[in-house]
Design an enzyme around this catalytic site. Structure first.
Site, mmCIF file in Angstrom:
data_model
loop_
_atom_site.group_PDB
_atom_site.id
_atom_site.type_symbol
_atom_site.label_atom_id
_atom_site.label_comp_id
_atom_site.label_asym_id
_atom_site.label_seq_id
_atom_site.Cartn_x
_atom_site.Cartn_y
_atom_site.Cartn_z
ATOM 1 N N GLU A 1 -11.084 -9.295 -5.592
ATOM 2 C CA GLU A 1 -10.174 -9.178 -4.847
ATOM 3 C C GLU A 1 -9.892 -11.258 -4.478
ATOM 4 O OE1 GLU A 1 -9.127 -5.044 -2.848
ATOM 5 O OE2 GLU A 1 -11.104 -6.525 -2.372
ATOM 6 N N CYS B 1 -9.542 -1.221 -11.495
ATOM 7 C CA CYS B 1 -8.201 -0.219 -10.073
ATOM 8 C C CYS B 1 -7.167 -0.401 -9.766
ATOM 9 C CB CYS B 1 -9.460 0.639 -9.310
ATOM 10 S SG CYS B 1 -10.292 -0.884 -8.305
ATOM 11 N N ASP C 1 -5.123 -7.023 -4.300
ATOM 12 C CA ASP C 1 -5.163 -7.856 -4.108
ATOM 13 C C ASP C 1 -5.471 -9.331 -5.009
ATOM 14 O OD1 ASP C 1 -4.320 -7.295 -1.463
ATOM 15 O OD2 ASP C 1 -6.398 -5.753 -1.378
ATOM 16 N N ARG D 1 -15.173 3.615 -1.916
ATOM 17 C CA ARG D 1 -15.167 2.446 -1.261
ATOM 18 C C ARG D 1 -14.709 2.348 -0.102
ATOM 19 N NH1 ARG D 1 -9.591 -1.072 -2.956
ATOM 20 N NH2 ARG D 1 -8.586 0.652 -1.021
ATOM 21 N N ARG E 1 -10.322 5.778 -1.928
ATOM 22 C CA ARG E 1 -9.655 5.268 -0.684
ATOM 23 C C ARG E 1 -10.309 5.588 0.737
ATOM 24 N NH1 ARG E 1 -5.275 2.932 -4.438
ATOM 25 N NH2 ARG E 1 -5.157 0.704 -4.561
ATOM 26 N N ARG F 1 1.386 -9.269 -1.346
ATOM 27 C CA ARG F 1 1.856 -8.377 -2.090
ATOM 28 C C ARG F 1 2.938 -7.498 -1.197
ATOM 29 N NH1 ARG F 1 -3.263 -4.749 -1.901
ATOM 30 N NH2 ARG F 1 -2.184 -2.883 -2.145
ATOM 31 N N HIS G 1 1.062 -1.267 0.034
ATOM 32 C CA HIS G 1 0.044 -0.048 -0.146
ATOM 33 C C HIS G 1 0.973 1.199 0.450
ATOM 34 C CE1 HIS G 1 -3.682 -2.364 0.840
ATOM 35 N NE2 HIS G 1 -3.823 -1.739 0.278
HETATM 36 C C1 PEP Z 1 -6.476 -3.678 -5.422
HETATM 37 O O1 PEP Z 1 -6.451 -4.660 -4.173
HETATM 38 O O2 PEP Z 1 -6.315 -3.592 -6.159
HETATM 39 C C2 PEP Z 1 -6.944 -2.417 -4.869
HETATM 40 C C3 PEP Z 1 -7.069 -1.133 -5.842
HETATM 41 O O3 PEP Z 1 -7.158 -2.021 -3.317
HETATM 42 P P1 PEP Z 1 -5.412 -1.858 -2.195
HETATM 43 O O4 PEP Z 1 -5.065 -1.694 -3.622
HETATM 44 O O5 PEP Z 1 -6.159 -0.387 -1.726
HETATM 45 O O6 PEP Z 1 -6.068 -2.864 -1.423
HETATM 46 MG MG MG Z 2 -7.653 -4.081 -2.179
#
Ligand code: PEP
Ligand code: MG
Length: 589
Positions: A436, A507, A460, A337, A301, A470, A194
């Site tokens: 996800e 996204c 995710d 979201r 977000r 990740r 993140h």
């Molecule tokens: C994702 O998981 O691709 C996403 C857009 O959400 P985040 O990166 O905030 O987990």
């Molecule tokens: Mg995510």
């Protein structure tokens, strides 16, 4: 560029920057510790004394307020805390540690806390344990004050800096105001963590996974950061600075060329519309961004709005932010979201359990459905804001249809309550889910009967499909967005959504790569959402191709049996598209 003082890491976010390093030592739950030079010792003792005085004054102010608003008895605890801080032997111990151990004040106060807790822990009975917590609490406030005073010091200076830290966390990336940060360097972290996602979104060049970074840096050292190649030049010589300036000039020229494309409609050469939207982390992103370039916000977000604060934002505060965002977008969609905390996104004021596998744990909608009061506050703010534009609600980390039903039930309850209270609401707020969690791939046609759209969170989804965290550099080589399983999963989502007649977008970070965006278009996705920096490239690519080109590219990608095959195909597509733009290298890898 001479190589003697060049260090390598992983390219996380593109761009070039040069400036002095500022070392971020603090993370929210770890007390920072660093050694002092002998001439810094007295300054550190003064810092400790001032922090104690500030907390003492704050305690007295709180005592007065509680005595006035509640009663003297409840206010008494603040007098006790003040007395604890005024104990000369405790402060003497801190001074002794600073002088003897030559470490910073925060770390010395932490030693005192540990000592007090040990002494109290040695006493018998519950009462002693409770007293131990009481005794250490005001000292913990002193640690917090010391950490924030250090941050205030750097905030007060005008200079823009290259932030350097051990971990690439959202906390580090947002440590200073956006206009004070030139670039980010870290010892750990990956592109899809993140922190990495946030750095790309804020447009900071970022290089991570640099071995022993902290031992190679000192405050104020000048560096050149190359976020395209993943390199850092320490204390650059004149020749390196000249080379940097020349590359930066070419970069800026390319960016200007792309800005022209970013302002054009998102349409293929043969007239197919494809929504190119932006991911937004906060209002500030949108206020500094040329809003005309986006077809809407594909992902807001909301957790970052929560992270910037010291307590949960109220319904009213959230309402104001959502309303402002909708007004700024002037009728274009805003996909909001619900709170997606957990994993590496933590709130300093909301204690979540220590989990062995946080990525498989208490995250996203799972928290919202357990702490429904929080969800209700957010949904009230969302629904109240809905009259000010085209608002859509997106649910993160969905793994079953029951979670969708339960959320919709709460949503409808909140709607009925607000109508009863006389609020005017939009007639319809579309609800969608993030794809996800892999289980959703197998039940998507059922879920699609109950939602209005889907958005794939590939950051995710890739980690869960490939069982590769990740955030974990040890498995970064296995975390492959171009693994054939990922592409086939994406195709399944596009096909199921098309069959259901519902819009579907991506996204996750891979949507911001312009060649990948063409594959998604060819698969049948109706749009993509990405960090603002990549909109120009994606629109440029989109406008060069026909639907037949995009479908052919998708077909070829889906035929590949390995990630490296897909990457070679993408590289070739990028080269073709890019040749016609400028000579500078691509910003994607
Ligand atoms: C994702 O998981 O691709 C996403 C857009 O959400 P985040 O990166 O905030 O987990
Ligand atoms: Mg995510």
């Amino acid at each position: 560029m001479s190589s003697a003082r060049k260090i390598n890491g992983t390219a996380i976010a593109p761009g070039l920057a040069m400036g002095p390093v500022y070392v971020v030592r603090a993370t929210p739950d770890v007390v920072p510790s660093w050694s002092l030079r002998s001439e810094e010792v007295e300054h550190e003792i003064t810092r400790a004394r001032e922090a104690v005085a500030t907390v003492t004054a704050a305690l007295e102010a709180r005592r007065k307020r509680v005595a006035e608003e509640t009663n003297e008895r409840d206010a008494e605890i603040f007098s006790v805390h003040r007395t604890i801080l005024e104990d000369p032997s405790a402060f003497g111990r801190i001074v002794e540690h600073i002088r003897d151990k030559r470490i910073n004040a925060e770390a010395c106060v932490q030693l005192l806390v540990e000592h007090l807790e040990q002494v109290m822990g040695g006493l018998d009975g519950d009462q002693a344990g409770r007293y131990g917590a009481d005794v250490s609490e005001p000292w913990c406030a002193v640690i917090a004050e010391l950490s924030s005073s250090e941050r205030r010091e750097v905030r007060a200076s005008e200079e823009r800096v290259v932030l350097a830290a051990v971990d690439l966390t959202p906390h580090v990336v947002t440590y200073l105001d956006r206009d004070r940060v030139l670039a980010i360097l870290t010892e750990t972290g990956g592109r899809f963590s993140h922190g990495g996602v946030l750095a790309r979104s804020l447009g900071f060049p970022c290089v991570a996974a640099i071995p022993n970074l902290m031992s190679r840096l000192e405050k104020g050292l000048r560096v050149i950061v190359d976020g395209d190649r993943g390199t850092v030049q320490l204390d650059p010589d004149e020749e390196s600075v000249d080379a940097f300036l020349e590359r930066r000039r070419r970069h800026l020229a390319r960016r200007e060329a792309l800005a022209v494309h970013a302002a054009l409609p998102s349409i293929t050469a043969d007239g197919q519309l494809f929504a190119v939207q932006t991911n937004v982390e906060g209002l500030r992103d949108i206020e500094t961004y040329d809003i005309d370039h986006t077809d809407g916000v594909g992902l807001f977000r909301t957790e970052f709005l929560h992270m910037e604060r010291s307590e949960f934002p109220s319904e009213e505060e959230q309402y104001r932010v959502y309303r402002r965002l909708l007004e700024l977008l002037e009728g274009r969609p805003v996909t909001l979201r619900t709170l997606d905390i957990g994993g590496d996104k933590r709130l300093s004021y909301f204690e979540t359990p220590k989990e062995t596998n946080p990525q498989l744990g208490w995250r996203g909608l799972r928290i919202s459905l357990q702490w429904t009061d929080l969800l209700r506050v957010q949904l009230r703010a969302v629904l109240r804001a809905s009259v000010h534009g085209d608002l859509r609600l997106l649910l993160p980390m969905v793994s079953s249809i029951e979670e969708v039903r339960e959320t919709r039930r709460i949503f409808e309850g909140v709607r009925t309550q607000l109508i009863g209270q006389g609020y005017e609401l939009a007639a319809n707020v579309p609800v969608g889910i993030m794809v996800e969690v892999p289980s959703v791939l197998f039940v998507l046609s059922d879920i699609l009967k109950e939602v209005d759209f889907v958005s794939v969170g590939t950051n995710d989804m890739v980690q869960y499909l490939l069982a590769a965290d990740r955030d974990n550099p040890w498995v970064a080589h296995l975390y492959d967005p171009y693994h054939p399983a990922v592409l086939r999963a994406l195709q399944q989502v596009a096909e199921a959504s098309l069959r259901a007649g519902k819009p579907c977008s991506v996204c996750g970070e891979m949507a911001g790569d312009y060649a990948t965006a063409l594959i998604l278009l060819g698969m049948g996705f109706t749009g993509v959402s990405m960090a603002p920096n990549f909109v120009g490239e994606v629109k440029y690519a989109l406008r060069q191709v026909t639907m037949a080109d995009a479908r052919e590219l998708a077909r070829q990608a889906l035929r590949e049996d390995s990630g490296s095959g897909v990457r070679a195909l993408l590289e070739e597509a990028r080269r073709r598209l890019h040749d016609s733009l400028t000579g500078e290298e691509t910003s994607q890898t």
